[in-house]
Design an enzyme around this catalytic site. Sequence first.
Site, PDB file in Angstrom:
ATOM      1  N   THR A 216       0.736  -1.251   0.027  1.00  0.00           N
ATOM      2  CA  THR A 216       0.041  -0.013  -0.059  1.00  0.00           C
ATOM      3  C   THR A 216       0.930   1.360  -0.120  1.00  0.00           C
ATOM      4  O   THR A 216       1.982   1.150   0.406  1.00  0.00           O
ATOM      5  CB  THR A 216      -0.950   0.199   1.181  1.00  0.00           C
ATOM      6  N   GLU A 361      -5.961  -3.419  -0.105  1.00  0.00           N
ATOM      7  CA  GLU A 361      -6.403  -4.316   0.724  1.00  0.00           C
ATOM      8  C   GLU A 361      -7.527  -5.048   0.221  1.00  0.00           C
ATOM      9  O   GLU A 361      -8.001  -6.049   0.826  1.00  0.00           O
ATOM     10  CB  GLU A 361      -6.695  -3.641   2.172  1.00  0.00           C
ATOM     11  N   LYS A 470     -12.336  19.013  11.395  1.00  0.00           N
ATOM     12  CA  LYS A 470     -12.900  18.978  12.668  1.00  0.00           C
ATOM     13  C   LYS A 470     -13.053  20.275  13.179  1.00  0.00           C
ATOM     14  O   LYS A 470     -12.172  20.906  13.710  1.00  0.00           O
ATOM     15  CB  LYS A 470     -12.331  18.068  13.658  1.00  0.00           C
ATOM     16  N   TRP A 475     -17.704  17.580  11.576  1.00  0.00           N
ATOM     17  CA  TRP A 475     -16.563  17.281  10.717  1.00  0.00           C
ATOM     18  C   TRP A 475     -17.273  17.783   9.287  1.00  0.00           C
ATOM     19  O   TRP A 475     -18.425  17.757   8.963  1.00  0.00           O
ATOM     20  CB  TRP A 475     -16.908  15.609  10.649  1.00  0.00           C
TER      21      TRP A 475
HETATM   22  P1  AMP Z   1      -5.133   2.698  -2.973  1.00  0.00           P
HETATM   23  O1  AMP Z   1      -5.259   0.978  -2.009  1.00  0.00           O
HETATM   24  O2  AMP Z   1      -4.018   2.764  -3.336  1.00  0.00           O
HETATM   25  O3  AMP Z   1      -5.886   1.982  -3.991  1.00  0.00           O
HETATM   26  O4  AMP Z   1      -5.970   3.583  -1.979  1.00  0.00           O
HETATM   27  C1  AMP Z   1      -7.369   3.275  -1.505  1.00  0.00           C
HETATM   28  C2  AMP Z   1      -7.722   4.697  -1.395  1.00  0.00           C
HETATM   29  O5  AMP Z   1      -8.187   5.443  -2.438  1.00  0.00           O
HETATM   30  C3  AMP Z   1      -9.064   4.350  -0.355  1.00  0.00           C
HETATM   31  O6  AMP Z   1      -8.989   4.034   0.744  1.00  0.00           O
HETATM   32  C4  AMP Z   1     -10.002   5.660  -0.729  1.00  0.00           C
HETATM   33  O7  AMP Z   1      -9.226   6.683   0.194  1.00  0.00           O
HETATM   34  C5  AMP Z   1      -9.038   5.994  -1.931  1.00  0.00           C
HETATM   35  N1  AMP Z   1     -10.222   5.826  -3.157  1.00  0.00           N
HETATM   36  C6  AMP Z   1     -10.159   4.922  -4.042  1.00  0.00           C
HETATM   37  N2  AMP Z   1     -11.631   4.996  -4.850  1.00  0.00           N
HETATM   38  C7  AMP Z   1     -11.900   6.212  -4.301  1.00  0.00           C
HETATM   39  C8  AMP Z   1     -13.090   6.841  -4.852  1.00  0.00           C
HETATM   40  N3  AMP Z   1     -13.827   6.311  -5.706  1.00  0.00           N
HETATM   41  N4  AMP Z   1     -13.417   7.969  -4.041  1.00  0.00           N
HETATM   42  C9  AMP Z   1     -12.902   8.346  -3.170  1.00  0.00           C
HETATM   43  N5  AMP Z   1     -11.602   7.783  -2.563  1.00  0.00           N
HETATM   44  C10 AMP Z   1     -11.367   6.469  -3.359  1.00  0.00           C
END
Ligand code: AMP
Length: 573
Positions: A216, A361, A470, A475
């Site tokens: 990640t 994940e 906040k 929020w």
């Molecule tokens: P990754 O593991 O690098 O794909 O990142 C995952 C994170 O990307 C998620 O926990 C979100 O915070 C963000 N994310 C993925 N898709 C979206 C979406 N459609 N809208 C908003 N945030 C997103």
Amino acid sequence: MQLLLLLEAEHGHTHMERVETDQNKMLEENNMQGLMQDWPLLCSKIIDHAALYHGDREVISRSVEGPIHRTNYSSIHARSRQVAKRLEKDGIAMGDRVATMAWNTWRHLEAWYGILGIGAVYHTLNPRLFPDQIAWIMNDAEDRFLFVDLTFMPIVEAIANKVPSLEKIVVLTDAAHMPETKLTNVVAYEDWVNEVDDDFAWREFDEKSAAGMCYTSGTTGNPKGVVYSHRSNVLHAMAASQPDMMNLSSRDRMMPVVPLFHANGWATAFLCPMVGASMVLPGPGMDGQSIYQLLTQERVTMTAAVPTVWLMLLQHLDKIDGTLPDLESVVIGGSACPRAITRAFQDKYGVDVIHAWGMTEMSPLGTICTIKPEYADLDGEAKLDLQEKQGHPPFTVEMKITDDENKSLPWDGETFGRLKVRGPAVSSAYFKGQGAENFDAENWFDTGDVAHVDPHGYMEITDRAKDVIKSGGEWISTIELENLAVGHDDVAEAAVIGVVHPKWDERPLLVIVPMEGRNPDKQDILEFMRPKIAKWWMPDDVEFVEEIPHTATGKIQKTVLRQQFKDYRFPGT
Ligand code: AMP
């Protein structure tokens, strides 16, 4: 009571433990087994299926060397068996980590299936990370082998001697294109793989064995290793291809612009062969013009990528007055999809936008915003409102939102809380036990996202937990403010961060990259936003910048932005 306790102590069991043991015994005795075959869900079965029933389906790639390359599932199947055989000849076996640092091409796909077919573990490396971070990740994973594209040879040359476990580097090209290198133990893929034939039977093993790894991007602390299993990859692909999810079929020509090194490649390497969809692979051509060329020349029907890619394509289309006659749908995720992108695809080019949310994940699909019957009548702005949501989950994903005390919150489309998920393709832990605090005893994984869910199960992300503002104990969603701001014609990109405030703790600061050639006015942008949000959500100020920092996976880097504005104070505070 005392006697009971004494007796329990004597026999080494508590009363509750005894009841549970009795129940388990009864369940075991009465358990009638189903009489279905044990057919382990191994990823090799996906490419077997594709070769057998969709063998002629094309896999088209823009090669790293330049020309467009055409092959099919039948040939990928044969060549990945060669990879498997050749890897074993090099001593790679079950459980060994084999890294790849490569664009989406047919060779990368062959390498994946070859690795998977012997029970080794593909480990995708993101070349956009800093070289030292890549070396750290390779050492953590203990990679023994690396498949690399020509493009990334300079990175490998810089880090190879920092990764003692690395034994061999296979450059995904032929002998004619091999670069000069000071590294030893480097071979050209075509030479290496053609040293053996394809007479090879996939290895059979437990479906829960590790299949792949992806770290990640983690904005704080060290990157964490996510480990997929064969079973999770197969189940996830089955769930993700369903009609209410990605709706992928053998009639589709799918172009995954999202690289295989982002979040398990959004599972496209499994989805497409599983359903027999053709694949169009963009290789290193990630700019608007190259993507447009493949979309139109190869009659792509479905594609998938992060919003920034689509912004580039839409700008290119505008410039050349282009059209997208074959494209039916575009999956957009990775960060929130701005309304302006959805509107342009749908209204101008007749392409359906499918907003999706997921995480490394989660293999990665979490939710998809396809339209359920409850919302089938929506159109115009109301439909766009719905499509700003990240959508509803497939069968394999359970979700809930909770407060900080882990109490479930109502699904009323307004109350927001921490988003938690579980399912057969959701991580149960990180590699080597890192980040254990993200998983609870009931297997719920805390996504770190903040969201609300409506009564029909449509989830909408309002923030990352660490980005939410906040203000006076309430929020404020930074994503909602950003989505609003990019709706203004003069705004190319927007980011909102919390800045300390003497009265409210934190207040929103809107940071804007102006659209090329425009000279936006602070007040004008604020007035544009004012009628659309609660008064106390209004940003206290606007700052213009040339660039907003992004992570290696294209997300706004709020930590860096906050650092950049750490000395900023609102006027009058
Ligand atoms: P990754 O593991 O690098 O794909 O990142 C995952 C994170 O990307 C998620 O926990 C979100 O915070 C963000 N994310 C993925 N898709 C979206 C979406 N459609 N809208 C908003 N945030 C997103």
